[in-house]
Scaffold this motif. Structure first.
Motif, PDB file in Angstrom:
ATOM      1  N   THR A  32       4.748  25.438  14.008  1.00 34.61           N
ATOM      2  CA  THR A  32       3.761  25.501  12.933  1.00 34.61           C
ATOM      3  C   THR A  32       4.212  26.354  11.752  1.00 34.61           C
ATOM      4  O   THR A  32       3.377  26.859  11.004  1.00 34.61           O
ATOM      5  CB  THR A  32       2.415  26.023  13.475  1.00 34.61           C
ATOM      6  OG1 THR A  32       2.597  27.339  14.025  1.00 34.61           O
ATOM      7  CG2 THR A  32       1.871  25.096  14.545  1.00 34.61           C
ATOM      8  N   GLN A  46       2.696  22.435   9.491  1.00 36.63           N
ATOM      9  CA  GLN A  46       1.792  23.567   9.348  1.00 36.63           C
ATOM     10  C   GLN A  46       0.339  23.103   9.468  1.00 36.63           C
ATOM     11  O   GLN A  46      -0.005  21.993   9.051  1.00 36.63           O
ATOM     12  CB  GLN A  46       2.027  24.265   8.012  1.00 36.63           C
ATOM     13  CG  GLN A  46       3.423  24.888   7.913  1.00 36.63           C
ATOM     14  CD  GLN A  46       3.561  25.824   6.742  1.00 36.63           C
ATOM     15  OE1 GLN A  46       2.568  26.290   6.183  1.00 36.63           O
ATOM     16  NE2 GLN A  46       4.796  26.117   6.352  1.00 36.63           N
ATOM     17  N   HIS A  56      -3.441  23.879   8.427  1.00 36.98           N
ATOM     18  CA  HIS A  56      -4.298  24.600   7.473  1.00 36.98           C
ATOM     19  C   HIS A  56      -5.679  23.945   7.440  1.00 36.98           C
ATOM     20  O   HIS A  56      -5.766  22.731   7.251  1.00 36.98           O
ATOM     21  CB  HIS A  56      -3.693  24.571   6.069  1.00 36.98           C
ATOM     22  CG  HIS A  56      -2.406  25.315   5.929  1.00 36.98           C
ATOM     23  ND1 HIS A  56      -2.298  26.678   6.094  1.00 36.98           N
ATOM     24  CD2 HIS A  56      -1.156  24.872   5.645  1.00 36.98           C
ATOM     25  CE1 HIS A  56      -1.042  27.046   5.906  1.00 36.98           C
ATOM     26  NE2 HIS A  56      -0.328  25.968   5.643  1.00 36.98           N
ATOM     27  N   PRO A  57      -6.745  24.724   7.609  1.00 39.94           N
ATOM     28  CA  PRO A  57      -6.754  26.123   8.043  1.00 39.94           C
ATOM     29  C   PRO A  57      -6.350  26.229   9.505  1.00 39.94           C
ATOM     30  O   PRO A  57      -6.503  25.263  10.267  1.00 39.94           O
ATOM     31  CB  PRO A  57      -8.213  26.543   7.830  1.00 39.94           C
ATOM     32  CG  PRO A  57      -8.983  25.274   8.011  1.00 39.94           C
ATOM     33  CD  PRO A  57      -8.122  24.190   7.432  1.00 39.94           C
ATOM     34  N   TRP A  58      -5.849  27.394   9.893  1.00 37.50           N
ATOM     35  CA  TRP A  58      -5.352  27.543  11.253  1.00 37.50           C
ATOM     36  C   TRP A  58      -6.481  27.524  12.273  1.00 37.50           C
ATOM     37  O   TRP A  58      -7.500  28.195  12.126  1.00 37.50           O
ATOM     38  CB  TRP A  58      -4.575  28.846  11.425  1.00 37.50           C
ATOM     39  CG  TRP A  58      -4.198  29.051  12.867  1.00 37.50           C
ATOM     40  CD1 TRP A  58      -4.795  29.873  13.766  1.00 37.50           C
ATOM     41  CD2 TRP A  58      -3.173  28.346  13.578  1.00 37.50           C
ATOM     42  NE1 TRP A  58      -4.201  29.743  15.002  1.00 37.50           N
ATOM     43  CE2 TRP A  58      -3.203  28.810  14.915  1.00 37.50           C
ATOM     44  CE3 TRP A  58      -2.234  27.382  13.221  1.00 37.50           C
ATOM     45  CZ2 TRP A  58      -2.329  28.340  15.892  1.00 37.50           C
ATOM     46  CZ3 TRP A  58      -1.360  26.911  14.188  1.00 37.50           C
ATOM     47  CH2 TRP A  58      -1.409  27.390  15.504  1.00 37.50           C
ATOM     48  N   ARG A  59      -6.284  26.698  13.291  1.00 36.90           N
ATOM     49  CA  ARG A  59      -7.153  26.657  14.467  1.00 36.90           C
ATOM     50  C   ARG A  59      -6.265  26.320  15.657  1.00 36.90           C
ATOM     51  O   ARG A  59      -5.401  25.447  15.566  1.00 36.90           O
ATOM     52  CB  ARG A  59      -8.225  25.573  14.356  1.00 36.90           C
ATOM     53  CG  ARG A  59      -9.165  25.642  13.198  1.00 36.90           C
ATOM     54  CD  ARG A  59     -10.019  24.386  13.125  1.00 36.90           C
ATOM     55  NE  ARG A  59     -10.739  24.124  14.354  1.00 36.90           N
ATOM     56  CZ  ARG A  59     -12.073  24.173  14.469  1.00 36.90           C
ATOM     57  NH1 ARG A  59     -12.824  24.481  13.427  1.00 36.90           N
ATOM     58  NH2 ARG A  59     -12.655  23.921  15.625  1.00 36.90           N
ATOM     59  N   THR A  67      -6.827  22.569  16.898  1.00 39.34           N
ATOM     60  CA  THR A  67      -6.160  21.571  16.061  1.00 39.34           C
ATOM     61  C   THR A  67      -4.668  21.519  16.370  1.00 39.34           C
ATOM     62  O   THR A  67      -4.079  20.436  16.503  1.00 39.34           O
ATOM     63  CB  THR A  67      -6.378  21.885  14.573  1.00 39.34           C
ATOM     64  OG1 THR A  67      -7.783  21.891  14.298  1.00 39.34           O
ATOM     65  CG2 THR A  67      -5.690  20.861  13.688  1.00 39.34           C
ATOM     66  N   PRO A  83     -11.886  26.772  18.061  1.00 45.30           N
ATOM     67  CA  PRO A  83     -10.830  27.300  17.189  1.00 45.30           C
ATOM     68  C   PRO A  83      -9.920  28.322  17.863  1.00 45.30           C
ATOM     69  O   PRO A  83      -8.762  28.469  17.489  1.00 45.30           O
ATOM     70  CB  PRO A  83     -11.617  27.946  16.037  1.00 45.30           C
ATOM     71  CG  PRO A  83     -12.946  27.275  16.045  1.00 45.30           C
ATOM     72  CD  PRO A  83     -13.229  26.968  17.480  1.00 45.30           C
ATOM     73  N   GLN A 125      -6.373  37.667  14.211  1.00 46.18           N
ATOM     74  CA  GLN A 125      -7.005  36.404  13.829  1.00 46.18           C
ATOM     75  C   GLN A 125      -8.084  35.969  14.811  1.00 46.18           C
ATOM     76  O   GLN A 125      -8.889  35.087  14.513  1.00 46.18           O
ATOM     77  CB  GLN A 125      -5.945  35.311  13.737  1.00 46.18           C
ATOM     78  CG  GLN A 125      -5.233  35.036  15.055  1.00 46.18           C
ATOM     79  CD  GLN A 125      -4.104  34.042  14.920  1.00 46.18           C
ATOM     80  OE1 GLN A 125      -4.137  33.158  14.082  1.00 46.18           O
ATOM     81  NE2 GLN A 125      -3.081  34.186  15.751  1.00 46.18           N
ATOM     82  N   LEU A 176     -11.867  33.757  14.063  1.00 49.06           N
ATOM     83  CA  LEU A 176     -11.900  32.440  14.697  1.00 49.06           C
ATOM     84  C   LEU A 176     -13.019  32.352  15.730  1.00 49.06           C
ATOM     85  O   LEU A 176     -13.652  31.300  15.890  1.00 49.06           O
ATOM     86  CB  LEU A 176     -10.550  32.126  15.342  1.00 49.06           C
ATOM     87  CG  LEU A 176      -9.413  31.791  14.369  1.00 49.06           C
ATOM     88  CD1 LEU A 176      -8.095  31.654  15.115  1.00 49.06           C
ATOM     89  CD2 LEU A 176      -9.717  30.507  13.592  1.00 49.06           C
ATOM     90  N   LEU A 190     -16.181  31.888  13.844  1.00 51.19           N
ATOM     91  CA  LEU A 190     -16.256  30.487  13.435  1.00 51.19           C
ATOM     92  C   LEU A 190     -16.666  29.605  14.609  1.00 51.19           C
ATOM     93  O   LEU A 190     -17.503  28.700  14.464  1.00 51.19           O
ATOM     94  CB  LEU A 190     -14.900  30.037  12.883  1.00 51.19           C
ATOM     95  CG  LEU A 190     -14.752  28.543  12.575  1.00 51.19           C
ATOM     96  CD1 LEU A 190     -15.720  28.115  11.476  1.00 51.19           C
ATOM     97  CD2 LEU A 190     -13.307  28.221  12.178  1.00 51.19           C
TER      98      LEU A 190
END
Length: 363
Positions: free
Chosen positions: A34, A55, A57-60, A63, A141, A177, A181, A184
């Motif tokens: 990533t 990559q 975006h947004p990072w999860r 995903t 996430p 992070q 997350l 979220l």
């Protein structure tokens, strides 16, 4: 039977060779990188892994996991999700194939999440990241889990005895992070009890005591929050937060609630024993450590912590017995503590002191 390992990574060059050595029993290894800025990609490809660079975006995490799962060919029979800081013990594939059965959905296997400074096992539980190719997706996430999205019901979970995965993480990596997350994750699915528990625990890790208490009380009130082990953990974290706020009586009460919720776990007894140790209530220390030691079967869930199954119960008992004048009994407990953690110099010193003092009493 085709077994495919899949993983996500970023800047994990230091782990590549060890990981690829461990995964070589698979038929194929696919990796989603990533955004590494070191030589992770080159080293993986040189070792035979199929690497896709993309990559997120947004990072999860879900995903990224799902994108890496998409790299697994459709003809795979078993998908094995690992991270580059994890290592299987040799022979894992044979054990997995022996356990797998036609129509199986997932496999559960032994996972050592952490190790003590002396190299002995710390936190150990059973993992479930091996699964059939079709019908599964990763959700949430962070602290992502496999969810069944196929038709009908998933196949049965098989127990892969003999499969052992060890976790050797990079201690310099930040978990900063995780909190946003998790917030979220709870915002996306406010009725998910597991995420509410994780969020409250994360607030505790960050020293946000009031947020921890409020979030975990909400967790306990949720209709789906019925797993007693996790409920007891929420009660323990509430107690720890109250203790940090200087409200010892409330902390004690919540520890007692945790014991009542899950009397089959050592952790609530030991947490209360630690609180009483700090308060120098020695008979209470002896009582609750004794209750903990009566539990002989170590659970297979992530709730199981290392300290209650290590030297700590005997260490606390040795101190409590010493402080109440029972030095011969204290020596027995100190020796038991040292036998479980032989590299601990403090425990070794305790044994030496008690041997000296008890020898003097018998002369």
């Amino acid at each position: 039977m085709k077994v495919v390992v899949y993983a996500i990574c970023k800047n994990e060059s230091q782990f590549v060779d060890r990981w690829m050595d461990s995964m070589e029993e698979a038929d194929q290894v696919v990796v989603l990188d990533t955004g590494s800025t070191d030589d992770t990609v080159e080293k993986l490809r040189a070792r035979g892994a199929e690497v896709t660079v993309e990559q997120i975006h947004p990072w999860r995490f879900d995903t990224a996991r799902n994108r890496s799962l998409e790299l697994v060919p459709e003809d795979a029979d078993i998908c094995v999700c690992t991270d580059l800081d994890e290592v299987f013990h040799p022979g894992w594939r044979a054990h997995l194939e022996e356990a797998w059965e036609p129509g199986a959905g997932q496999a559960t296997y032994r996972y050592t999440w952490s190790f003590n400074p002396d190299g002995s096992e710390g936190v150990v539980f059973w993992y479930e990241k091996i699964h059939a190719r079709r019908g599964y997706r990763w959700t949430h996430p962070v602290h992502e889990v496999l969810s069944w999205v196929g038709e009908g019901k998933p196949g049965p979970m098989v127990v892969a005895d003999g499969v052992q995965l060890d976790h050797h993480p990079d201690p310099t990596k930040s978990r900063g992070q995780y909190l946003p997350l998790l917030e979220l994750s709870v915002a996306e699915d406010p009725e998910d009890d597991r995420n509410a528990h994780y969020l409250g625990r994360e607030y505790m890790f960050h020293g946000r005591w009031d947020d921890c208490i409020a979030t975990l009380k909400r967790h306990l009130a949720m209709p789906k929050a019925v797993w007693r082990d996790e409920r007891a953990a929420s009660m323990r974290y509430i107690a720890k937060s109250y203790a940090q706020k200087g409200e010892g009586r409330l902390a004690r009460d919540w520890y007692l609630r945790a014991i009542a919720e899950a009397p089959h776990l050592r952790e609530p007894y030991m947490d209360l024993a630690m609180l009483l140790y700090e308060q120098e209530q020695w008979e209470g220390v002896l009582y609750f450590t004794g209750c903990a030691l009566e539990i002989q079967e170590r659970p297979r869930t992530y709730i199981c912590e290392a300290a209650p199954w290590g030297s700590l119960p005997h260490d606390l008992r040795a101190i409590a017995l010493y402080r109440t004048g029972r030095k011969a009994e204290a020596l027995e407990e100190a020796r038991l503590a040292l036998s479980l953690e032989p590299g601990n110099e403090r425990l070794r010193g305790n044994v030496a002191l008690l041997e000296q003092e008890t020898a003097g009493q018998t002369q």
